[in-house]
Design a protein around this motif. Structure first.
Motif, PDB file in Angstrom:
ATOM      1  N   ILE A 477     -48.692 127.230 -44.807  1.00 13.57           N
ATOM      2  CA  ILE A 477     -48.932 126.875 -46.207  1.00 13.57           C
ATOM      3  C   ILE A 477     -48.092 125.654 -46.516  1.00 13.57           C
ATOM      4  CG2 ILE A 477     -48.453 127.574 -48.594  1.00 13.57           C
ATOM      5  CD1 ILE A 477     -49.294 130.370 -47.860  1.00 13.57           C
ATOM      6  N   GLY A 478     -48.760 124.578 -46.914  1.00 12.25           N
ATOM      7  CA  GLY A 478     -48.048 123.342 -47.199  1.00 12.25           C
ATOM      8  C   GLY A 478     -48.067 123.001 -48.681  1.00 12.25           C
ATOM      9  N   VAL A 485     -54.967 133.099 -57.313  1.00 16.38           N
ATOM     10  CA  VAL A 485     -53.895 134.039 -57.644  1.00 16.38           C
ATOM     11  C   VAL A 485     -54.480 135.187 -58.459  1.00 16.38           C
ATOM     12  CG1 VAL A 485     -51.811 134.349 -59.044  1.00 16.38           C
ATOM     13  CG2 VAL A 485     -52.021 132.368 -57.540  1.00 16.38           C
ATOM     14  N   HIS A 486     -54.187 136.412 -58.022  1.00 19.81           N
ATOM     15  CA  HIS A 486     -54.611 137.620 -58.727  1.00 19.81           C
ATOM     16  C   HIS A 486     -53.365 138.266 -59.325  1.00 19.81           C
ATOM     17  CE1 HIS A 486     -58.612 137.478 -56.762  1.00 19.81           C
ATOM     18  NE2 HIS A 486     -57.923 137.030 -55.720  1.00 19.81           N
ATOM     19  N   LEU A 487     -53.200 138.127 -60.637  1.00 24.41           N
ATOM     20  CA  LEU A 487     -52.044 138.675 -61.339  1.00 24.41           C
ATOM     21  C   LEU A 487     -52.556 139.452 -62.544  1.00 24.41           C
ATOM     22  CD1 LEU A 487     -48.746 136.779 -62.126  1.00 24.41           C
ATOM     23  CD2 LEU A 487     -49.858 138.181 -63.857  1.00 24.41           C
ATOM     24  N   GLU A 488     -52.266 140.770 -62.588  1.00 29.92           N
ATOM     25  CA  GLU A 488     -52.898 141.652 -63.567  1.00 29.92           C
ATOM     26  C   GLU A 488     -54.413 141.454 -63.441  1.00 29.92           C
ATOM     27  OE1 GLU A 488     -50.897 143.699 -64.560  1.00 29.92           O
ATOM     28  OE2 GLU A 488     -48.950 142.762 -64.782  1.00 29.92           O
ATOM     29  N   THR A 489     -55.133 141.126 -64.524  1.00 24.50           N
ATOM     30  CA  THR A 489     -56.577 140.889 -64.399  1.00 24.50           C
ATOM     31  C   THR A 489     -56.903 139.405 -64.277  1.00 24.50           C
ATOM     32  OG1 THR A 489     -56.884 140.837 -66.809  1.00 24.50           O
ATOM     33  CG2 THR A 489     -57.123 142.970 -65.722  1.00 24.50           C
ATOM     34  N   ILE A 490     -55.892 138.572 -64.164  1.00 26.28           N
ATOM     35  CA  ILE A 490     -56.082 137.131 -63.998  1.00 26.28           C
ATOM     36  C   ILE A 490     -56.529 136.841 -62.568  1.00 26.28           C
ATOM     37  CG2 ILE A 490     -54.939 134.877 -64.035  1.00 26.28           C
ATOM     38  CD1 ILE A 490     -52.868 136.202 -65.971  1.00 26.28           C
ATOM     39  N   SER A 491     -57.578 136.071 -62.410  1.00 27.11           N
ATOM     40  CA  SER A 491     -57.995 135.549 -61.102  1.00 27.11           C
ATOM     41  C   SER A 491     -58.252 134.062 -61.304  1.00 27.11           C
ATOM     42  CB  SER A 491     -59.266 136.251 -60.605  1.00 27.11           C
ATOM     43  OG  SER A 491     -59.031 137.609 -60.333  1.00 27.11           O
ATOM     44  N   GLU A 492     -57.304 133.235 -60.888  1.00 27.49           N
ATOM     45  CA  GLU A 492     -57.352 131.816 -61.220  1.00 27.49           C
ATOM     46  C   GLU A 492     -56.857 130.978 -60.053  1.00 27.49           C
ATOM     47  OE1 GLU A 492     -58.557 129.064 -62.641  1.00 27.49           O
ATOM     48  OE2 GLU A 492     -58.108 129.882 -64.635  1.00 27.49           O
ATOM     49  N   ALA A 493     -57.526 129.852 -59.823  1.00 26.61           N
ATOM     50  CA  ALA A 493     -57.062 128.900 -58.810  1.00 26.61           C
ATOM     51  C   ALA A 493     -55.703 128.341 -59.228  1.00 26.61           C
ATOM     52  CB  ALA A 493     -58.068 127.774 -58.657  1.00 26.61           C
ATOM     53  N   ALA A 494     -54.833 128.178 -58.253  1.00 26.16           N
ATOM     54  CA  ALA A 494     -53.485 127.679 -58.534  1.00 26.16           C
ATOM     55  C   ALA A 494     -53.043 126.759 -57.410  1.00 26.16           C
ATOM     56  CB  ALA A 494     -52.504 128.840 -58.687  1.00 26.16           C
ATOM     57  N   ILE A 495     -52.057 125.954 -57.702  1.00 24.86           N
ATOM     58  CA  ILE A 495     -51.513 125.011 -56.721  1.00 24.86           C
ATOM     59  C   ILE A 495     -50.089 125.431 -56.376  1.00 24.86           C
ATOM     60  CG2 ILE A 495     -50.966 122.605 -56.250  1.00 24.86           C
ATOM     61  CD1 ILE A 495     -53.011 121.846 -58.413  1.00 24.86           C
ATOM     62  N   PHE A 496     -49.811 125.566 -55.077  1.00 21.16           N
ATOM     63  CA  PHE A 496     -48.487 125.967 -54.601  1.00 21.16           C
ATOM     64  C   PHE A 496     -47.686 124.739 -54.164  1.00 21.16           C
ATOM     65  CE2 PHE A 496     -48.578 130.715 -53.377  1.00 21.16           C
ATOM     66  CZ  PHE A 496     -49.423 131.023 -54.428  1.00 21.16           C
ATOM     67  N   HIS A 497     -46.399 124.759 -54.511  1.00 14.13           N
ATOM     68  CA  HIS A 497     -45.455 123.752 -54.031  1.00 14.13           C
ATOM     69  C   HIS A 497     -44.255 124.488 -53.449  1.00 14.13           C
ATOM     70  CE1 HIS A 497     -47.753 120.538 -55.935  1.00 14.13           C
ATOM     71  NE2 HIS A 497     -47.771 121.253 -57.052  1.00 14.13           N
ATOM     72  N   PRO A 498     -44.341 124.916 -52.163  1.00 15.21           N
ATOM     73  CA  PRO A 498     -43.270 125.730 -51.582  1.00 15.21           C
ATOM     74  C   PRO A 498     -41.975 124.948 -51.401  1.00 15.21           C
ATOM     75  CG  PRO A 498     -44.918 125.180 -49.926  1.00 15.21           C
ATOM     76  CD  PRO A 498     -45.462 124.713 -51.237  1.00 15.21           C
ATOM     77  N   GLU A 499     -40.888 125.642 -51.600  1.00 13.14           N
ATOM     78  CA  GLU A 499     -39.567 125.049 -51.389  1.00 13.14           C
ATOM     79  C   GLU A 499     -39.423 124.727 -49.902  1.00 13.14           C
ATOM     80  OE1 GLU A 499     -35.616 127.339 -51.550  1.00 13.14           O
ATOM     81  OE2 GLU A 499     -35.818 126.507 -53.584  1.00 13.14           O
ATOM     82  N   GLY A 500     -39.013 123.516 -49.599  1.00 14.23           N
ATOM     83  CA  GLY A 500     -38.908 123.096 -48.203  1.00 14.23           C
ATOM     84  C   GLY A 500     -40.201 122.537 -47.650  1.00 14.23           C
ATOM     85  N   GLY A 501     -41.275 122.597 -48.450  1.00  8.88           N
ATOM     86  CA  GLY A 501     -42.515 121.938 -48.043  1.00  8.88           C
ATOM     87  C   GLY A 501     -43.520 122.776 -47.314  1.00  8.88           C
ATOM     88  N   GLN A 502     -43.106 123.951 -46.761  1.00  7.31           N
ATOM     89  CA  GLN A 502     -44.075 124.757 -46.033  1.00  7.31           C
ATOM     90  C   GLN A 502     -43.594 126.196 -45.882  1.00  7.31           C
ATOM     91  OE1 GLN A 502     -44.512 123.113 -42.076  1.00  7.31           O
ATOM     92  NE2 GLN A 502     -42.736 124.206 -41.306  1.00  7.31           N
ATOM     93  N   LEU A 503     -44.557 127.095 -45.648  1.00 12.52           N
ATOM     94  CA  LEU A 503     -44.289 128.496 -45.349  1.00 12.52           C
ATOM     95  C   LEU A 503     -45.192 128.906 -44.190  1.00 12.52           C
ATOM     96  CD1 LEU A 503     -44.168 130.022 -48.947  1.00 12.52           C
ATOM     97  CD2 LEU A 503     -42.249 129.929 -47.340  1.00 12.52           C
ATOM     98  N   LEU A 504     -44.626 129.580 -43.199  1.00 11.66           N
ATOM     99  CA  LEU A 504     -45.376 130.024 -42.035  1.00 11.66           C
ATOM    100  C   LEU A 504     -45.780 131.486 -42.181  1.00 11.66           C
ATOM    101  CD1 LEU A 504     -43.158 128.388 -39.254  1.00 11.66           C
ATOM    102  CD2 LEU A 504     -45.317 127.532 -40.180  1.00 11.66           C
TER     103      LEU A 504
END
Length: 547
Positions: A477-478, A485-504
């Motif tokens: 994940i970059g 994102v599925h949060l409660e009944t919310i289902s919405e496109a979202a943009i991730f900005h991970p700390e350090g630039g990536q997650l494996l």
């Protein structure tokens, strides 16, 4: 003449009489009929009608004194029902059912569709003796999950009816499902079911799935209720399953695994969602009647291995008993049942477990309900349905609805509340309810919106910080990763900005999450699931960025 229309005609034919149980009203107004003196007089009249009908009265609204069909506009019909409800409460009774027709279409049957403001409505309200149902803290909500055709809906149907299945999934028809789902044998959306236990610990079950009043009867007769949110097992509808497990105020999860198939990829995904949301979970091995004892033992070992792989301890209920299952579920322990909806195996055990399981979902804090479904009811208006996340709501409460796409909230009123087709005067956290709203159109309400008290100060957010764990991803994940994102009944496109630039895959880390299109009401501590293609993960909101 349709059967529903016959209800109106019978009431008109019986007519008003001094010692009868039928009353004609053209309309009821708050400023007139609830004024000093009128309220007491009308409540006494209603009480007289109820006693004359051996505990049941019929009020026909929208007709003249001689039974002529005058009709009233939808807004005035709604006001009439509000007044009638208050009069019934004062008389020690409640509105049990309302059917409505458009006067402009004399052959129309009762329905729940919208009526044009120009059309007049006539309605028949059934008033029954006894106060409206009051709910208590013994109501538990169970979310089911599992692969398609692994018997989720059939198992639930057999539990709520006490009937054996015919081997073709007949009992699944007792759930709140759509006709095309019954025809295909597949669920394409969340469905709901309920049964309960009375003061003598005897099960109170459904008898007729096609009558709303039967579900209301179960609610009315039970001291403890068990509601099921039945999710979808087919892979293309995984997002709907996630919505059911994340967006409802569940107390427990029940994962089904068919003995003739065993654990599948979908089984593992659903188990991951259940455990990621920290929901106390049980597993039912279904269709035990279709396999040999050796095959059943093999599947039990496979399920135990699957649970141990995710750090959970399986507990075979047939071996260790109901006491152990009730006492240890959720504390790193996953009870394992063997069932057959055809032969009835394991059903008594599940009954006993559900009867004894305590409620787990907390109820502290101000009222909040994330909206899952909306619909319009003739003569009532817009109805928002969902599970109350915390606090409680009463009919007549002033609320805020939103956020709207621009981030604003709209003032509304909780006109009335229904739980499993039974009208209630209040509802608490964990209840699955429909709230009729005054002050908004059904088309303006969207899934993911929230209802909160009017004196609160909700602040919608576009962006929040979260601690996430990547459960599955083909690479990494970059920065700029865009899942849903599925949060409660919310289902919405979202943009991730991970700390350090990536997650494996397998990594835990921090990230900023920004909704792509509009704001929502989000708060610290809420858990969520995110997915994009084969990539999946879970997270917890750690900090919100106010607009």
């Amino acid at each position: 003449m349709s059967p529903d229309r016959a209800v109106l005609q019978r009431a008109l034919d019986r007519g008003e009489s001094e010692g009868g149980s039928v009353e004609f009203k053209e309309r009821l107004r708050k400023d007139l009929h609830l004024s000093d003196g009128r309220r007491e007089s009308l409540a006494a009249q209603l009480r007289h009608r109820v006693l004359s009908g051996d505990g049941e009265a019929t009020y026909v609204v929208g007709v003249t004194d001689d039974g002529g069909l005058a009709g009233v506009p939808p807004a005035e019909f709604s006001e009439s029902m509000d007044v009638l409800s208050l009069l019934a409460e004062e008389a020690g009774a409640h509105i049990d059912d309302v059917q409505t027709w458009s006067v402009d279409d004399a052959g129309a049957s009762a329905g729940t569709g919208a009526v044009d403001d120009a059309e007049g409505i006539v309605g028949v309200a059934t008033i029954r003796e006894g106060a409206v149902l009051s709910t208590d803290d013994a109501h538990i909500v169970v979310g089911t999950a599992g692969h398609v055709d692994h018997g989720k809906s059939t198992l639930v149907g057999s539990l709520v009816t006490g009937e054996a299945d015919d081997g073709e999934g007949a009992t699944r028809g007792y759930l709140d499902v759509k006709p095309h789902e019954v025809e295909r044998g597949l669920s394409a959306d969340l469905s709901y079911a309920v049964y309960g236990f009375d003061g003598d610990d005897q099960a109170v079950r459904m008898q007729n799935p096609h009558r709303k009043s039967d579900r209301a009867r179960v609610v009315d007769e039970s001291d403890k209720l068990v509601s099921f949110v039945d999710t979808v097992g087919h892979e293309p509808w995984l997002r709907t399953t996630i919505r059911g497990l994340v967006g409802q105020k569940l107390d427990y999860g029940l994962l089904t695994v068919a003995a003739d198939d065993g654990p599948t990829k979908t089984t593992r995904e659903h188990l991951g969602v259940l455990l990621a949301t920290e929901l106390p979970t049980m597993v039912a091995i279904t269709k035990a009647d279709l396999v040999t004892d050796d095959r059943l033992e093999e599947v039990e070992r496979e399920v135990e291995g699957l649970l141990r792989d995710v750090g959970k301890t399986p507990l075979r209920v047939e071996r260790h008993g109901v006491d152990a299952a009730v006492d240890e579920v959720g504390d790193g322990v996953v009870p394992l049942f063997v069932t057959s909806s055809v032969e009835g195996r394991g059903m008594d055990t599940l009954d006993e477990v559900f009867r004894r399981l305590p409620k787990t979902a907390g109820s502290d804090g101000d009222f909040r309900m994330y909206i899952d479904r909306t619909y319009a009811v003739t003569g009532v208006g817009a109805v928002a349905s969902g599970t109350i996340m915390r606090g409680e709501v009463e009919a007549g409460d002033e609320l805020l609805l939103g956020p709207m796409p621009d981030g604003s909230f709209r003032e509304v009123e909780a006109r009335s509340i229904e739980m499993h087709y039974h009208r209630v005067d209040e509802a608490k956290a964990g209840r699955i309810v429909g709230i009729a709203l005054k002050g908004v159109r059904e088309v303006d309400i969207e899934r993911g919106m929230v209802l909160v008290p009017r004196d609160s100060d909700p602040e919608p957010v576009r962006e929040f910080e979260a601690e996430v764990m990547v459960l599955n991803h083909p690479t990494r994940i970059g920065d700029g990763y865009e899942p849903v994102v599925h949060l409660e009944t919310i289902s919405e496109a979202a943009i991730f900005h991970p700390e350090g630039g990536q997650l494996l895959p397998g990594d835990k880390g921090k990230t900023t999450v920004r909704f792509k299109f509009r704001p929502y009401l989000v708060e610290e501590g809420q858990r969520f699931v995110f997915r994009e293609g084969q990539s999946k993960g879970v997270g917890t909101v750690t900090r919100v960025e106010r607009n």
